[in-house]
Write an enzyme that holds these catalytic residues in place. Structure first.
Site, PDB file in Angstrom:
ATOM      1  N   ASN A  37       0.980  -1.267  -0.024  1.00 38.42           N
ATOM      2  CA  ASN A  37      -0.627  -0.190   0.061  1.00 38.42           C
ATOM      3  C   ASN A  37       0.918   1.246  -0.107  1.00 38.42           C
ATOM      4  OD1 ASN A  37       1.403   0.209   2.488  1.00 38.42           O
ATOM      5  ND2 ASN A  37      -0.805   0.115   3.571  1.00 38.42           N
ATOM      6  N   ASP A  38       2.167   1.521   0.220  1.00 41.53           N
ATOM      7  CA  ASP A  38       3.004   2.451  -0.421  1.00 41.53           C
ATOM      8  C   ASP A  38       3.149   2.931   1.230  1.00 41.53           C
ATOM      9  OD1 ASP A  38       5.011   3.504  -2.580  1.00 41.53           O
ATOM     10  OD2 ASP A  38       3.131   6.059  -2.553  1.00 41.53           O
ATOM     11  N   HIS A 130      19.341  28.201   6.536  1.00 43.45           N
ATOM     12  CA  HIS A 130      18.136  29.027   5.255  1.00 43.45           C
ATOM     13  C   HIS A 130      18.292  30.752   6.132  1.00 43.45           C
ATOM     14  CE1 HIS A 130      16.598  31.541   2.063  1.00 43.45           C
ATOM     15  NE2 HIS A 130      15.310  31.694   2.647  1.00 43.45           N
ATOM     16  N   LYS A 192      18.275  42.600  -4.028  1.00 43.00           N
ATOM     17  CA  LYS A 192      17.484  40.944  -4.737  1.00 43.00           C
ATOM     18  C   LYS A 192      15.733  41.754  -4.775  1.00 43.00           C
ATOM     19  CE  LYS A 192      16.726  37.206  -3.319  1.00 43.00           C
ATOM     20  NZ  LYS A 192      17.388  35.880  -3.299  1.00 43.00           N
ATOM     21  N   ASP A 218      26.509  32.286  -1.250  1.00 45.14           N
ATOM     22  CA  ASP A 218      25.129  31.785  -1.253  1.00 45.14           C
ATOM     23  C   ASP A 218      24.716  30.969   0.127  1.00 45.14           C
ATOM     24  OD1 ASP A 218      22.473  32.721  -1.244  1.00 45.14           O
ATOM     25  OD2 ASP A 218      22.340  32.574  -3.564  1.00 45.14           O
TER      26      ASP A 218
END
Length: 314
Positions: A37-38, A130, A192, A218
């Site tokens: 069933n994944d 981030h 930016k 970056d």
């Protein structure tokens, strides 16, 4: 270090093997099965009882598969009576979802942090989030490393007499300034504006870059749209040469080839926080290892030593 147990998920076993080599401990096997069933099932194939367990799993594509696998690893370790469970997550993909900048959207960075804690994480070890506020999404201790030392060591081998570090945007300017101090060179930044995931505009570059050897820094490169836009501005300012550096080289949608095809880009440097398939690498790419830094941080966590002083010592 007999009380430590290190396991790896499917995301980056090569990095986990290298980390364990530096630690001098075995990498214990993890069995992942998929039912009809994944649904996934994970079994940690070594004793965890009252041990200091480390689970190495960066959140990289396929992110959702690797996230669920990590959650199941956490649940398995908790159910096996681990004394402490540390998530070693060199790349936290959901860190980009860190604010509500539109109506009716989720803040994925906080939600996924809550999921890991609920699944059993005692603490987290990650690298170059981030944005710094993502650290606050976790209700457990977080050790936040950076790869500036590794990147700086690479560039120190070159002639930096005419160099300048350029951040693609003001949000990454603080990291770029710290990197420039390590190299002993000036810093500049792009102005930016982002319109969508792959559409940005850089109107100008703040700082003196004309005729200089530019090192673009970056935190991560995914589609490469920001860097490509910055290259246009740098060409207009007639810089002498360009090198590109980042911590997380995701290079999705052919970004590495697009950057390598730029004739004025001399080199692209990243670390191995995420796997870069060997078949996709180009002659211009240099991949630096952060395994020694991760291994030392894990050793210090295990021994109850300061991780922040790791950077002072370096």
């Amino acid at each position: 270090m007999r009380d430590i147990a290190v396991f790896s998920g499917s995301a980056h076993p090569e990095l986990a093997t290298e980390v364990c080599s530096h630690l001098g401990v075995p990498l214990y096997p993890t069995q992942v099965d998929r039912f009809a069933n994944d649904c996934l099932q994970v079994q940690l194939q070594a004793n965890c009882r009252e041990r200091d367990v480390f689970l190495i799993q960066p959140l990289v594509a396929p992110v959702q598969e690797n996230l669920v696998e990590l959650l199941l690893m956490l649940d398995a370790a908790r159910g096996a009576s681990a004394a402490r469970i540390t998530v070693v997550m060199p790349h936290y993909a959901y860190a980009r979802s860190d604010k509500k900048d539109a109506a009716r959207i989720s803040i994925g960075g906080r939600l996924v942090a809550d999921l890991m804690v609920t699944a059993g994480a005692s603490r987290a070890l990650t690298m170059t989030l981030h944005s710094p506020q993502v650290h606050g999404f976790f209700s457990i201790p977080v050790d936040h490393l950076h790869a500036l030392r590794e990147l700086a060591a690479h560039f120190h081998a070159m002639d930096l007499s005419n160099a300048v570090v350029v951040s693609p945007d003001l949000g990454n300017a603080k990291e770029a300034a710290a990197f420039a101090r390590l190299l002993g060179v000036p810093v500049a930044a792009g102005a930016k504006q982002r319109f969508s995931d792959d559409r940005v505009s850089i109107s100008s570059v703040i700082g003196d870059v004309a005729g200089r050897d530019v090192i673009v820094l970056d935190d991560e490169i995914a589609k490469g749209s920001t860097v490509l836009e910055l290259l246009e501005r740098l060409r207009e300012l007639q810089v002498a040469s360009i090198q590109v550096a980042c911590t997380h080289g995701l290079f999705s949608s052919g970004a590495l080839k697009r950057l390598s095809d730029q004739p004025d880009v001399r080199e692209i440097v990243c670390t191995n926080t995420v796997p870069v398939p060997h078949g996709e690498r180009t002659e211009k790419l240099t991949v630096l290892s952060i395994a020694p830094a991760l291994a030392e941080a894990m050793r210090r966590i295990h021994n109850g030593e300061s991780v922040s002083s790791l950077f002072d010592a370096q």
